[in-house]
Enzyme design. Structure first.
Site, PDB file in Angstrom:
ATOM      1  N   ASP A  27      19.108  73.541  47.612  1.00 43.91           N
ATOM      2  CA  ASP A  27      19.118  74.257  46.705  1.00 43.91           C
ATOM      3  C   ASP A  27      20.299  74.037  45.720  1.00 43.91           C
ATOM      4  O   ASP A  27      20.296  74.497  45.118  1.00 43.91           O
ATOM      5  CB  ASP A  27      18.930  75.080  47.493  1.00 43.91           C
ATOM      6  CG  ASP A  27      17.891  76.371  46.805  1.00 43.91           C
ATOM      7  OD1 ASP A  27      17.286  75.964  45.207  1.00 43.91           O
ATOM      8  OD2 ASP A  27      18.258  77.404  45.982  1.00 43.91           O
ATOM      9  N   LYS A  52      15.613  69.660  39.034  1.00 45.59           N
ATOM     10  CA  LYS A  52      16.597  69.515  40.256  1.00 45.59           C
ATOM     11  C   LYS A  52      15.217  70.579  41.135  1.00 45.59           C
ATOM     12  O   LYS A  52      14.316  70.927  40.773  1.00 45.59           O
ATOM     13  CB  LYS A  52      17.687  70.548  40.852  1.00 45.59           C
ATOM     14  CG  LYS A  52      17.591  71.633  40.778  1.00 45.59           C
ATOM     15  CD  LYS A  52      19.282  72.416  41.465  1.00 45.59           C
ATOM     16  CE  LYS A  52      19.238  73.142  42.204  1.00 45.59           C
ATOM     17  NZ  LYS A  52      18.384  74.165  42.731  1.00 45.59           N
ATOM     18  N   LYS A 109      22.498  84.013  50.752  1.00 51.48           N
ATOM     19  CA  LYS A 109      21.651  84.881  49.784  1.00 51.48           C
ATOM     20  C   LYS A 109      21.553  85.858  50.594  1.00 51.48           C
ATOM     21  O   LYS A 109      22.024  85.347  51.888  1.00 51.48           O
ATOM     22  CB  LYS A 109      20.647  84.375  50.016  1.00 51.48           C
ATOM     23  CG  LYS A 109      19.567  83.161  49.052  1.00 51.48           C
ATOM     24  CD  LYS A 109      19.638  83.050  47.882  1.00 51.48           C
ATOM     25  CE  LYS A 109      19.239  82.113  47.943  1.00 51.48           C
ATOM     26  NZ  LYS A 109      19.076  82.108  45.336  1.00 51.48           N
ATOM     27  N   GLU A 120      25.309  85.071  46.742  1.00 53.04           N
ATOM     28  CA  GLU A 120      24.726  86.303  46.003  1.00 53.04           C
ATOM     29  C   GLU A 120      23.876  86.978  46.528  1.00 53.04           C
ATOM     30  O   GLU A 120      23.803  87.620  48.239  1.00 53.04           O
ATOM     31  CB  GLU A 120      23.129  85.722  45.250  1.00 53.04           C
ATOM     32  CG  GLU A 120      23.403  83.901  44.459  1.00 53.04           C
ATOM     33  CD  GLU A 120      22.254  82.814  44.816  1.00 53.04           C
ATOM     34  OE1 GLU A 120      21.773  82.616  43.193  1.00 53.04           O
ATOM     35  OE2 GLU A 120      21.612  82.161  45.856  1.00 53.04           O
ATOM     36  N   HIS A 123      24.478  72.098  42.672  1.00 52.12           N
ATOM     37  CA  HIS A 123      25.948  72.430  41.261  1.00 52.12           C
ATOM     38  C   HIS A 123      26.848  72.591  42.337  1.00 52.12           C
ATOM     39  O   HIS A 123      27.429  72.393  41.748  1.00 52.12           O
ATOM     40  CB  HIS A 123      25.570  74.029  41.952  1.00 52.12           C
ATOM     41  CG  HIS A 123      23.768  74.512  41.046  1.00 52.12           C
ATOM     42  ND1 HIS A 123      23.163  73.500  40.131  1.00 52.12           N
ATOM     43  CD2 HIS A 123      23.239  75.315  42.052  1.00 52.12           C
ATOM     44  CE1 HIS A 123      22.124  74.199  40.155  1.00 52.12           C
ATOM     45  NE2 HIS A 123      22.148  75.180  40.582  1.00 52.12           N
TER      46      HIS A 123
HETATM   47  C1  BG6 Z   1      18.943  77.791  41.244  1.00 47.67           C
HETATM   48  C2  BG6 Z   1      18.874  78.003  42.975  1.00 47.67           C
HETATM   49  O1  BG6 Z   1      19.403  76.566  40.814  1.00 47.67           O
HETATM   50  O2  BG6 Z   1      20.367  78.100  41.316  1.00 47.67           O
HETATM   51  C3  BG6 Z   1      18.911  79.508  42.973  1.00 47.67           C
HETATM   52  O3  BG6 Z   1      17.198  77.348  43.231  1.00 47.67           O
HETATM   53  C4  BG6 Z   1      19.700  80.061  42.814  1.00 47.67           C
HETATM   54  O4  BG6 Z   1      18.452  80.065  44.967  1.00 47.67           O
HETATM   55  C5  BG6 Z   1      19.856  79.962  41.504  1.00 47.67           C
HETATM   56  O5  BG6 Z   1      19.632  81.248  43.241  1.00 47.67           O
HETATM   57  C6  BG6 Z   1      20.934  80.190  40.642  1.00 47.67           C
HETATM   58  O6  BG6 Z   1      21.985  80.446  39.427  1.00 47.67           O
HETATM   59  P1  BG6 Z   1      22.367  81.329  38.723  1.00 47.67           P
HETATM   60  O7  BG6 Z   1      22.896  80.862  37.368  1.00 47.67           O
HETATM   61  O8  BG6 Z   1      22.277  82.640  38.996  1.00 47.67           O
HETATM   62  O9  BG6 Z   1      24.261  81.318  39.214  1.00 47.67           O
END
Ligand code: BG6
Length: 463
Positions: free
Chosen positions: A225, A138, A316, A206, A230
């Protein structure tokens, strides 16, 4: 059964994704005896194989839990390196030489999407696409139109069945556990509908900011993003119908079907935020309106979900790093006992990061004379050290030709259709203080008596 890939070629071998995710996955695959084929790194860095091996070592030290001497020796013996420009036909001739007699190479494009077409063309011109698979990261485009364009380009050289679009959330143990829990228990299905469920919330919080990725983040923002991919994949797993078997296509059919039923977002369904200090990050415009936070309300126009809001909150610089799903049931129809009704309705909670938790919240009577209760939780807990890392799992599955946990074109396009109307500056962006739950305006999306769920309030979570 599909043929296993007999070589892995990863483009962008000297880049960030290879450093953080691919080398650790490769070492882990060796440890699990899942890697016995040549692994060819490709990049334009003026490097040689020894330099790539040094980079792999540094990556394993920083992100792979350390260098395992035996596994690394084996990985080193499988590793090859081709240095060259993706526009130069000789680069692909050299890849072809390294591939030798491989019949089903797996090409992993750990490179910006703007280079996908060049690489796909180069592979095709050097007759390297027959029987091959291609893995792409992605973002799959920037909106519906560009995602279609990208697909058209890839489809010129690869059939849909050979394209593996990674959304690493689909490779996560606790995410796969949602699907497993829903369809291997009888407990959930009778209540999993508009008659019993009042709302569904997903929070992806996050604690960190953009971690030096300001320039890249400016191109995307939170909705592109993580919401378009997701979060919508989570919605699909939470809300889809039972698949007709566990084949890859059956699972992808149901995820895609569910996304088709999600109403496209309108500005009234979205609150965007930006943490204070974001504009001071390197690579970020001083007047940037890119969102680092988004709260979204979704509606699914189906028999099962009509009228049930799905709330998504991502951001974030929030107070914790934690992703959690809360499926809240409605309150009982009548108040029988003379006590203040528990503020919290019954719920099912899935924690998807930190510890892996599935919990059911109910009311239970306090011991004693009165018919007075407490909110209590039944918790099933797993620990993260048993987790197969998502990238390792997905790389192994792509190499086996198993598509269940990869995006398919129809689903990806539906996800873009849903977010397309609210991309860019269609809605205002509100500032919020780092370490808070985003702008106060986010609370306008959700009724007062429900409110946003605070995830991981009880947990030891990743800092
Ligand atoms: C990524 C995003 O796809 O997923 C990031 O680009 C994000 O911004 C990350 O921090 C989070 O992944 P995980 O597995 O740490 O929850």
């Amino acid at each position: 059964m599909a043929d296993r890939s007999d070589a892995i070629v990863f483009f962008g071998a000297t880049g960030d994704l290879a450093y953080k995710k691919i080398f650790p996955s490769l070492q882990s695959m060796v440890k699990h005896d899942e890697l016995n084929v040549p692994v060819i790194g490709v990049a334009k860095a003026g490097w040689n194989l020894d330099q790539l091996k040094d980079r792999a070592k540094a990556s394993l030290t920083e992100y792979g839990g350390g260098v395992d001497p035996a596994a690394f020796e084996k990985l080193g013996s499988l590793l090859r390196y081709v240095d060259g420009d993706y526009r130069d036909p000789t680069t692909f001739e050299r890849i072809k030489t390294e591939l030798g007699s491989a019949k089903h190479p797996l090409y992993y494009l750990a490179i910006p999407p703007s280079l996908f077409a060049e690489v796909a063309k180069g592979l095709h011109s050097s007759s390297c696409t027959k029987g091959a698979r291609i893995v792409v990261e992605k973002p799959f485009g920037r909106d519906l139109a560009s995602s279609r364009e990208l697909d058209n380009t890839l489809h010129e050289f690869f059939p849909e069945s050979s394209i593996f679009r990674i959304d690493h959330y689909l490779g996560k143990e606790p995410v796969q556990n949602i699907l497993y829990s829903r369809f291997s228990n009888m407990l959930f299905e009778p209540i999993w509908n508009r008659n019993y469920i009042g709302s569904v919330q997903i929070t992806m919080a996050e604690k960190f900011g953009v971690q030096g990725r300001g320039k890249l983040y400016e191109e995307v923002g939170a909705i592109r993003d993580v919401v378009q991919n997701h979060m919508l994949q989570l919605v699909a797993l939470l809300a889809m119908e039972a698949p007709a078997g566990q084949s890859g296509e059956a699972l992808r059919d149901e995820r895609g079907k569910l996304l088709r039923l999600v109403r496209a977002l309108t500005p009234a369904d979205v609150v965007r935020g930006q943490f204070k200090g974001y504009r001071d990050e390197e690579g970020v415009a001083k007047n940037s309106t890119v969102e680092t936070f988004a709260a979204v309300r979704l509606w699914i126009d189906s028999w099962r979900w009509s009228g049930v809001p799905f709330y998504i909150r991502v951001g974030k610089s929030l107070p914790v790093t934690c992703t959690e799903v809360l499926v809240s049931l409605k309150q009982p129809p009548q108040k029988i006992f003379n006590e203040p009704v528990g503020k919290q309705p019954n719920y099912v909670r899935f924690r998807l990061s930190g510890e892996v938790v599935v919990a059911i919240g109910i009311r239970s009577k306090k011991p004693g004379e009165g018919m007075i209760g407490d909110d209590v939780e039944l918790v099933a807990q797993h620990y993260p050290h048993t987790e197969l890392e998502p990238y390792e799992r997905l790389l192994m599955e792509a190499a086996r030709g198993e598509s269940a946990y990869f995006g398919r074109q129809d689903g990806v396009e539906e996800a873009w259709r849903i977010v397309d109307p609210v991309l860019g500056d269609v809605t205002p962006v509100y500032e919020y203080d780092p370490g808070t739950w985003g702008p106060a305006e986010a609370s306008t999306l959700i009724p007062n008596d429900a409110g946003w769920h605070t995830p991981c309030s009880d947990a030891v979570v990743k800092k």
